[in-house]
Enzyme design. Structure first.
Site, PDB file in Angstrom:
ATOM      1  N   HIS A 152      26.581 -62.188  42.653  1.00 16.38           N
ATOM      2  CA  HIS A 152      25.489 -61.313  43.077  1.00 16.38           C
ATOM      3  C   HIS A 152      24.519 -60.980  41.948  1.00 16.38           C
ATOM      4  CE1 HIS A 152      27.851 -59.750  46.830  1.00 16.38           C
ATOM      5  NE2 HIS A 152      27.363 -60.960  46.981  1.00 16.38           N
ATOM      6  N   HIS A 195      43.148 -62.511  45.433  1.00 21.56           N
ATOM      7  CA  HIS A 195      41.847 -62.779  44.811  1.00 21.56           C
ATOM      8  C   HIS A 195      41.960 -62.491  43.313  1.00 21.56           C
ATOM      9  CE1 HIS A 195      37.582 -63.532  44.699  1.00 21.56           C
ATOM     10  NE2 HIS A 195      37.524 -63.622  46.025  1.00 21.56           N
ATOM     11  N   ASP A 214      33.930 -67.660  54.044  1.00 23.29           N
ATOM     12  CA  ASP A 214      34.348 -68.870  54.743  1.00 23.29           C
ATOM     13  C   ASP A 214      35.748 -68.701  55.307  1.00 23.29           C
ATOM     14  OD1 ASP A 214      32.278 -71.155  54.091  1.00 23.29           O
ATOM     15  OD2 ASP A 214      32.557 -70.068  52.215  1.00 23.29           O
TER      16      ASP A 214
END
Length: 387
Positions: free
Chosen positions: A17, A104, A338
């Site tokens: 970002h 993650h 996704d």
């Protein structure tokens, strides 16, 4: 580190970002005709929002060549490529201020650096791969023009759904690897050239998306027309460099080359690749269980390998987990992600293969050029006895 390669060096930059992502490439040969259109094709294949099988984040991923080119040709100096981030929603990640996402990189990045990106995955996000794909497109253009090298990857499985060519029929697999084209791969959104399997794979990905879940898969890649002699024993064997490259891609969990794990079930008499005349005064192999690499060095046959991708870690289901403070709680992740990464991973795998082969080729060319300045090597030093 964020730099890959020796003679062909690529440094990527940027977070998911931030304002832009991209790369700097050092070692591009001068005189290569290069335009942004040459690079854009692969970036468009990688970009989000391609179909209902991928994240709806709407990024066009338009590349700009900032340096290293003049009048449409490379100068031999470093090439800087940039892509602007546009469709950002940092507020979608406010929950990760409290909870590290299961599987993650939020927690591990915090442990390593003492700080982490406040939104998205930072450098662990798949947006980092834009720089890889852009650099790979440059390498691939040189490989194709100078050596006729072709690189094609495709989705070979999604979840438990695989292609028929991988059901132990080696002849069918080798035939597929010898003829497969990118146009054939891109004929379906899932990028699987097996029409029947492709339909089942798409249904599986859509089912995961509707259930706010995710699934994994594998990508198979073939590199054709690679000259023999590439690879650096002992620690930089060609398959070792390929494994390094592939396992550096986000979400990867496995790598195999040639017959891979299936080859462990064969005996040596079945697995050995016998040599035969190639019709040009040299040798080739009758089979290709080695995957085009023997002793860590390319042998002139097709190089092929398979890469395993885990299910994407960020899902929209509520997950019981712990906060950074160690308190039990429920993470309800938002954001656009996704449900399966393998359709978009195809050009990333191709890019990393191109970087490895390009680097190995430049290293070998340097060795060959310096050897050519010396007297021919006596036959006895080659270890070849005349018949």
């Amino acid at each position: 580190m964020s730099t890959f390669g020796t003679a062909f060096r690529v440094t990527t930059y940027g977070e998911s970002h931030c304002k832009s992502v991209g790369c700097i490439i050092d070692g591009v040969p001068p005189g290569l005709a290069l335009s942004e259109a040459d690079i854009q094709t692969q970036l468009t294949r990688r970009r989000p929002g391609q179909s209902k099988l991928t994240t709806p984040r709407d990024e066009k991923d338009r590349v700009t060549i900032q340096s290293g080119c003049e009048f449409g040709h490379t100068l031999g100096t470093p090439i800087c490529l940039t892509v602007q981030n546009q469709d950002q929603r940092p507020h979608d990640y406010s929950e990760t201020d409290l909870y590290p996402r299961p599987s993650h990189a939020d927690w591990t990045y915090l442990q390593k650096y003492g700080v982490k990106a406040s939104s998205g995955g930072g450098r662990s996000s798949a947006r980092e791969t834009i720089g890889r794909v852009a650099a790979g497109a440059v390498a691939e253009k040189y490989l194709a023009e100078a050596h006729g090298i072709e690189i094609v990857a495709f989705v070979s499985s999604v979840g438990a759904i695989g292609m028929d060519a991988f059901d132990g029929d080696d002849a069918a697999l080798q035939a597929l690897l010898g003829r497969i084209t990118r146009a054939e791969v891109d004929a379906t959104p899932v990028r699987c050239p097996d029409a029947a399997a492709s339909e089942r794979m798409q249904a599986e990905i859509l089912a995961c998306s509707e259930a706010k879940n995710s699934t994994g898969g594998t990508v198979t890649c073939v590199v054709r027309n690679v000259p023999a002699g590439l690879g650096e024993p002992c620690f930089d064997k060609l398959e070792a460099r390929l494994a390094h490259a592939m396992l550096s891609i986000p979400a990867t969990k496995g790598f195999e080359v040639g017959s891979g794990f299936r080859g462990t079930q064969l005996r040596g008499s079945e697995h050995n690749d016998a040599f035969v005349r190639d019709g040009r005064g040299g040798l080739r192999t009758a089979s290709n269980h080695s995957g085009g690499i023997q002793g860590g060095i390319s042998n002139g046959e097709h190089i092929y390998f398979r890469v395993a991708f885990k299910p994407p870690a960020t899902i929209s289901q509520d997950q019981r987990t712990a906060t950074y403070a160690g308190e039990d709680g429920t993470l309800a992740a938002r954001g656009r992600h996704d449900p399966c990464v393998v359709p978009r991973a195809v050009p990333i795998v191709e890019a990393m293969a191109a970087l490895v082969v390009m680097d190995a080729l430049l290293v070998q060319n340097g060795r060959s050029a310096t050897r050519a300045l010396l007297k021919p090597v006596p036959a006895e030093l080659k270890g070849i006895k005349p018949i």
